[in-house]
Write a protein that holds these residues in place. Sequence first.
Motif, short mmCIF file in Angstrom:
data_model
loop_
_atom_site.label_atom_id
_atom_site.label_comp_id
_atom_site.label_asym_id
_atom_site.label_seq_id
_atom_site.Cartn_x
_atom_site.Cartn_y
_atom_site.Cartn_z
N LYS A 7 34.96 -22.50 -7.53
CA LYS A 7 35.74 -21.29 -7.68
C LYS A 7 35.34 -20.57 -8.97
CE LYS A 7 40.48 -19.70 -7.24
NZ LYS A 7 41.87 -20.11 -7.06
N VAL A 8 35.02 -21.32 -10.01
CA VAL A 8 34.59 -20.72 -11.28
C VAL A 8 33.33 -19.90 -11.06
CG1 VAL A 8 33.75 -21.21 -13.61
CG2 VAL A 8 35.64 -22.53 -12.67
N THR A 9 32.37 -20.43 -10.31
CA THR A 9 31.13 -19.71 -10.04
C THR A 9 31.40 -18.43 -9.27
OG1 THR A 9 29.92 -21.79 -10.00
CG2 THR A 9 28.84 -19.90 -8.99
N ARG A 10 32.27 -18.50 -8.28
CA ARG A 10 32.59 -17.32 -7.49
C ARG A 10 33.27 -16.26 -8.34
NH1 ARG A 10 34.37 -21.26 -3.27
NH2 ARG A 10 36.40 -20.92 -4.16
N VAL A 11 34.20 -16.68 -9.19
CA VAL A 11 34.90 -15.73 -10.06
C VAL A 11 33.92 -15.11 -11.05
CG1 VAL A 11 36.63 -15.51 -11.88
CG2 VAL A 11 37.17 -16.78 -9.81
N ALA A 12 33.03 -15.93 -11.61
CA ALA A 12 32.04 -15.42 -12.56
C ALA A 12 31.15 -14.39 -11.90
CB ALA A 12 31.22 -16.57 -13.13
N VAL A 50 48.73 -15.44 -15.03
CA VAL A 50 48.49 -16.62 -14.21
C VAL A 50 48.48 -17.84 -15.12
CG1 VAL A 50 46.81 -17.78 -12.73
CG2 VAL A 50 47.12 -15.32 -12.55
N THR A 51 49.21 -18.88 -14.74
CA THR A 51 49.18 -20.14 -15.47
C THR A 51 48.32 -21.13 -14.68
OG1 THR A 51 51.37 -19.74 -16.39
CG2 THR A 51 50.55 -22.01 -16.46
N LEU A 52 47.30 -21.65 -15.35
CA LEU A 52 46.38 -22.59 -14.70
C LEU A 52 47.01 -23.97 -14.60
CD1 LEU A 52 43.14 -21.48 -16.57
CD2 LEU A 52 44.02 -20.66 -14.37
N GLY A 81 37.10 -19.82 -17.08
CA GLY A 81 36.97 -20.87 -16.08
C GLY A 81 38.32 -21.38 -15.63
N ASN A 82 38.33 -22.19 -14.59
CA ASN A 82 39.57 -22.77 -14.08
C ASN A 82 40.27 -23.66 -15.09
OD1 ASN A 82 39.55 -21.57 -11.58
ND2 ASN A 82 38.43 -23.22 -10.60
N ASP A 83 39.52 -24.13 -16.09
CA ASP A 83 40.11 -24.98 -17.12
C ASP A 83 40.56 -24.17 -18.34
OD1 ASP A 83 37.67 -24.24 -18.13
OD2 ASP A 83 37.04 -26.26 -18.65
#
Length: 97
Positions: A7-12, A50-52, A81-83
């Motif tokens: 998901k991080v790659t897609r968002v980036a 948004v809270t991860l 990133g997601n983190d």
Amino acid sequence: MITKTSKVTRVALALTAMLCLGSSVMAGPDPMYIMYGGKMMKLSPMTKDVTLANGCKVCFGGTVTDKKGKTVTLKNGDVVGNDGSVMTPAAKKAHGG
């Protein structure tokens, strides 16, 4: 060949596409679409914070706050990133992005 991506790659990739298209596209409330990995992706401007999963908070105003309370103000081109990690355009380029 279509491969699974994080998901991080897609968002980036989506954020990069937005930056390439210009700020006038990002100003509108309409979603943007991007073809990636043989699939159409939809990207919309954030309208709320948004809270991860790990407690980091990404605010639609352009800040990221980690679970310890440290806040980072994002600049154009920064990716979260997601983190909750923030990667700048220079860092992305150094990592092959």
